[in-house]
Scaffold this active site. Structure first.
Site, PDB file in Angstrom:
ATOM      1  N   ASP A  80      42.749 101.203  49.949  1.00 15.51           N
ATOM      2  CA  ASP A  80      43.166 102.101  51.022  1.00 15.51           C
ATOM      3  C   ASP A  80      42.711 103.530  50.769  1.00 15.51           C
ATOM      4  OD1 ASP A  80      45.058 102.229  48.860  1.00 15.51           O
ATOM      5  OD2 ASP A  80      46.441 103.309  50.166  1.00 15.51           O
ATOM      6  N   GLU A 174      47.880 101.817  47.779  1.00 14.87           N
ATOM      7  CA  GLU A 174      48.160 102.671  46.619  1.00 14.87           C
ATOM      8  C   GLU A 174      48.518 104.079  47.046  1.00 14.87           C
ATOM      9  OE1 GLU A 174      46.994 105.506  43.284  1.00 14.87           O
ATOM     10  OE2 GLU A 174      46.341 105.391  45.366  1.00 14.87           O
TER      11      GLU A 174
END
Length: 409
Positions: A80, A174
């Site tokens: 991400d 994350e």
């Protein structure tokens, strides 16, 4: 190495921005699309045990090429990108042989300037990858993914380089603090690992903040303004009073190194109810406890003075300093330092003023320090990466695998 830049340029075209408001995992569909792309790439490389679960965690293994037992090691990166800036329609541009001065970002007025970012002075002669000034780049952490896969490709193409089992893990979410939530350490299979999620060349990190959040809720009394005298309690005023009592010299913009901070990250304001969202950071457990106690004392003091209305705080711990879990395994750090030195990279050991998946994974039984990617200025439109430093990261990953195998020969 030959596919490193092409990989990275391809990866950043995937919109994988995570969304803290969504409770599902992954929090956005783009992350799963990217994971499916990476899964096929892992299969095409011929890796074994390639598995993508329903939550977007992708794992694979490069089997050992030596006859003797070697501890399995891992390399981890997250898929991400941060919610702080757009990750949609990323249009990277390559600046060849940078010789100083401002870099125009796209066709607008945005520039990447060495006046604002003096680290550029040390990068003369480098080939840089920048944004077009409208989005982040995604070097955090797609540079890490590209580097891991390029290192794996190098090991496959050079069977004379000895290595044990190499475990690969790519995680979702994350950037919103959930990357390790559903990470299956046992399934991953490594005895220790490294996140490839650092910044400039040489960074080697095994200390990070202890992190907590504090939601401060102010309950007011809403009354028509025309008849509010001695009746109204404006929750926005309470919130303002509270924040004005917070230490002005302990914020992100006034601290560095091992200094902790309070950071007002969000605010929802109304007369009857207001809420301030803070994050608290400190490298010491006692320090984070003191910060919580200080904020609670402010709330308690305000409550004793209020005849009507109230203040409440909800604290949530996010992650802890991995140092206490990594230091008992000094060989994990020494192998990374040695690999850097062999690759003519000076190790820069410093604390992470943030967190990584590795911080939480270390507390889940997987010691996991952090290694550089060659990226700079993460989470914003001035993010960029040095191709030469990305290549060094690949070399260091390969060398860690090789030195681990030789250590146990």
């Amino acid at each position: 190495m030959k596919h490193l830049v092409q990989r990275f340029i391809r990866y950043v075209t995937f919109d994988t921005q995570s969304n803290p408001k969504k409770k599902c995992c992954p929090s956005t569909s783009g992350q799963m699309k990217f994971a499916e792309h990476l899964k096929q790439e892992l299969l095409d490389l011929g890796l074994s045990q390639v598995e993508l679960d329903e939550h977007g965690y992708l794992m694979a293994k490069l089997p050992s090429n030596v006859a003797y037992p070697v501890p399995a090691i891992g390399f981890i990166a997250h898929m991400d990108t941060a919610p702080d800036a757009s990750g949609k329609n990323v249009k990277p541009q390559i600046i060849e042989d940078y010789h100083g001065g401002d870099i125009a970002l796209g066709i607008g007025d945005e520039v990447l300037s060495p006046v604002q970012y003096p680290e550029l002075h040390a990068l003369h002669g480098h080939n840089l990858i920048t944004t077009d000034g409208t989005t982040l780049l995604g070097a955090d952490n797609k540079a890490g993914i590209a580097e891991i896969l390029s290192a794996i490709e190098m090991l496959i193409e050079n069977p004379s380089i000895p290595h044990g089992d190499i475990c690969i893990g790519f995680t979702p979410d994350e950037e919103i603090g959930r990357g390790a939530d559903l990470f299956n350490v046992e399934r991953f299979g490594a005895e220790w690992a490294y996140t490839i999620d650092g910044g400039p060349q040489g960074e080697l990190e095994y200390e990070n903040f202890n992190a907590s959040s504090a939601d401060v809720i102010f309950h007011g009394v809403s009354v028509h303004p025309g008849t509010a005298k001695d009746k109204m309690v404006n929750a926005m005023t309470l919130a303002s009073q509270f924040h004005c009592r917070m230490p002005a010299d302990e914020t992100p913009e006034t601290t560095e190194g091992y200094q902790g901070f309070y950071h007002l990250k969000s605010a929802e304001m109304g007369v009857a109810r207001s809420e301030l969202g803070y994050i608290l950071r400190d490298f010491e457990r006692d320090g984070i406890a003191r910060r919580k106690a200080f904020m609670q004392s402010l709330a308690d003091d305000m409550n004793t003075q209020l005849k009507h209305g109230s203040v409440e705080i909800r604290f949530t711990d996010s992650y802890y300093n991995m140092k206490e879990k990594v230091e008992p395994f000094p060989h994990v750090i020494e192998l990374a330092k040695q690999a850097m030195e062999v690759c003519d990279v000076e190790p820069i050991i410093k604390p992470i003023r943030g967190g990584t998946d590795g911080a939480r994974l270390s507390f889940m039984g997987l010691p996991c320090p952090n290694i550089f990617t060659g990226g700079y200025n993460f989470h914003g439109i001035h993010e960029f990466a040095s191709i030469e430093q990305m290549e060094k990261s690949v070399q260091v990953i390969v060398k860690i695998a090789e030195l681990t195998a030789k250590k146990y020969a």
